[in-house]
Design an enzyme around this catalytic site. Structure first.
Site, PDB file in Angstrom:
ATOM      1  N   CYS A  44       0.837  -1.201   0.000  1.00  0.00           N
ATOM      2  CA  CYS A  44       0.000   0.000   0.000  1.00  0.00           C
ATOM      3  C   CYS A  44       0.872   1.251   0.000  1.00  0.00           C
ATOM      4  O   CYS A  44       1.456   1.591  -1.019  1.00  0.00           O
ATOM      5  CB  CYS A  44      -0.994  -0.030   1.158  1.00  0.00           C
ATOM      6  SG  CYS A  44      -2.369   1.142   0.916  1.00  0.00           S
ATOM      7  N   HIS A  47      -3.668  -5.067   0.836  1.00  0.00           N
ATOM      8  CA  HIS A  47      -3.116  -5.432   2.140  1.00  0.00           C
ATOM      9  C   HIS A  47      -3.115  -6.947   2.318  1.00  0.00           C
ATOM     10  O   HIS A  47      -4.021  -7.505   2.946  1.00  0.00           O
ATOM     11  CB  HIS A  47      -3.930  -4.763   3.256  1.00  0.00           C
ATOM     12  CG  HIS A  47      -3.656  -3.305   3.392  1.00  0.00           C
ATOM     13  ND1 HIS A  47      -2.707  -2.802   4.250  1.00  0.00           N
ATOM     14  CD2 HIS A  47      -4.195  -2.231   2.755  1.00  0.00           C
ATOM     15  CE1 HIS A  47      -2.673  -1.483   4.150  1.00  0.00           C
ATOM     16  NE2 HIS A  47      -3.561  -1.111   3.250  1.00  0.00           N
ATOM     17  N   GLU A  82      -1.548  -8.674   4.318  1.00  0.00           N
ATOM     18  CA  GLU A  82      -1.489  -9.048   5.739  1.00  0.00           C
ATOM     19  C   GLU A  82      -2.873  -9.181   6.363  1.00  0.00           C
ATOM     20  O   GLU A  82      -3.017  -9.737   7.465  1.00  0.00           O
ATOM     21  CB  GLU A  82      -0.643  -8.031   6.523  1.00  0.00           C
ATOM     22  CG  GLU A  82      -1.336  -6.760   6.931  1.00  0.00           C
ATOM     23  CD  GLU A  82      -1.471  -5.731   5.815  1.00  0.00           C
ATOM     24  OE1 GLU A  82      -2.017  -4.638   6.073  1.00  0.00           O
ATOM     25  OE2 GLU A  82      -1.026  -6.000   4.672  1.00  0.00           O
TER      26      GLU A  82
END
Length: 228
Positions: free
Chosen positions: A114, A208, A210
């Site tokens: 990002c 993202h 994660e």
């Protein structure tokens, strides 16, 4: 490597509260180290520091992740702030740009997530769209949308076709930085991944990972960092 390559992940300084304490802390959402660990790497949290120390810091790692976060200061790419652009995080911009520069010079495998992708683009002379709609559900809420890989790219080899990804952003790549190519797009044409052909392993993703369970991108980083 028996124990997996050591991957540094940039963190940021914020005031945090735990127990009876409310103090400045070096923070990182737990999803980042979890993702590196799940992909077979050892995660090391890299706190903010003097940009002059970036070369020495990067030299300790086999790979590097630049994490997500606030907007990049528009002055970094020759623009004036527009309405809706966040307050500058000048110390973080300077530190993480220095980390990116050190990784590019050393050939250290690099993943920007990002903001990390946006900084990579700026580091190579690119510019950013300061606001776009439709890439976040609501304040503090991650959404999802599809991204489609560009065939023949590194990202395309890791995740061919179209993938639904966790997303939360309002800025994006405008003009690509020197040498970068777009390797994935959203349905509205927004650049969702960039990479640097000819480099050992340099990739930025707008979403993202994660916040999800898809390990393909980070497995690519870990494999490159292990020398495979």
């Amino acid at each position: 490597m028996v124990d997996g390559p050591l991957i540094g992940v940039s963190t940021y300084r914020e005031v945090a509260r735990w127990g009876v304490w409310e103090l400045p802390a070096a923070l990182l959402p737990a999803g980042y180290p979890r993702l590196v660990q799940a992909a077979g790497g050892l995660a090391a949290l890299l706190p903010p520091d003097d940009p002059a120390h970036a070369v020495a810091a990067v030299a300790r790692f086999d790979g590097l992740v630049i994490a997500g976060g606030p907007d990049v200061e528009p002055g970094r790419y020759g623009a004036e702030p527009e309405p809706g652009t966040g307050a500058p995080a000048r110390a973080r911009d300077a530190w993480e740009l220095a980390l990116i520069g050190a990784a590019l010079t050393a050939g250290t495998p690099l993943l920007g997530i990002c903001r990390g992708m946006q900084l990579l683009n700026v580091a190579l002379g690119g510019t950013l769209v300061q606001h776009l709609d439709g890439h976040a559900e609501a304040v503090g809420v991650f959404g999802t949308h599809p991204v489609t890989a560009v065939p023949g790219t590194r990202y395309g080899a890791l995740a061919p076709g179209t993938t639904s990804v966790p997303t939360y952003h309002h800025q994006a790549v405008a003009r690509l930085g020197a040498g970068l190519v777009a390797s994935a797009h959203a349905p509205d044409g927004t650049v969702e991944a960039v990479e640097l052909p000819g480099a050992r392993w340099v990739l930025g993703v707008q979403w993202h990972p994660e916040m999800g369970e898809d390990l393909r991108v980070v497995r690519g980083l870990v494999a490159a960092s292990a020398g495979s």
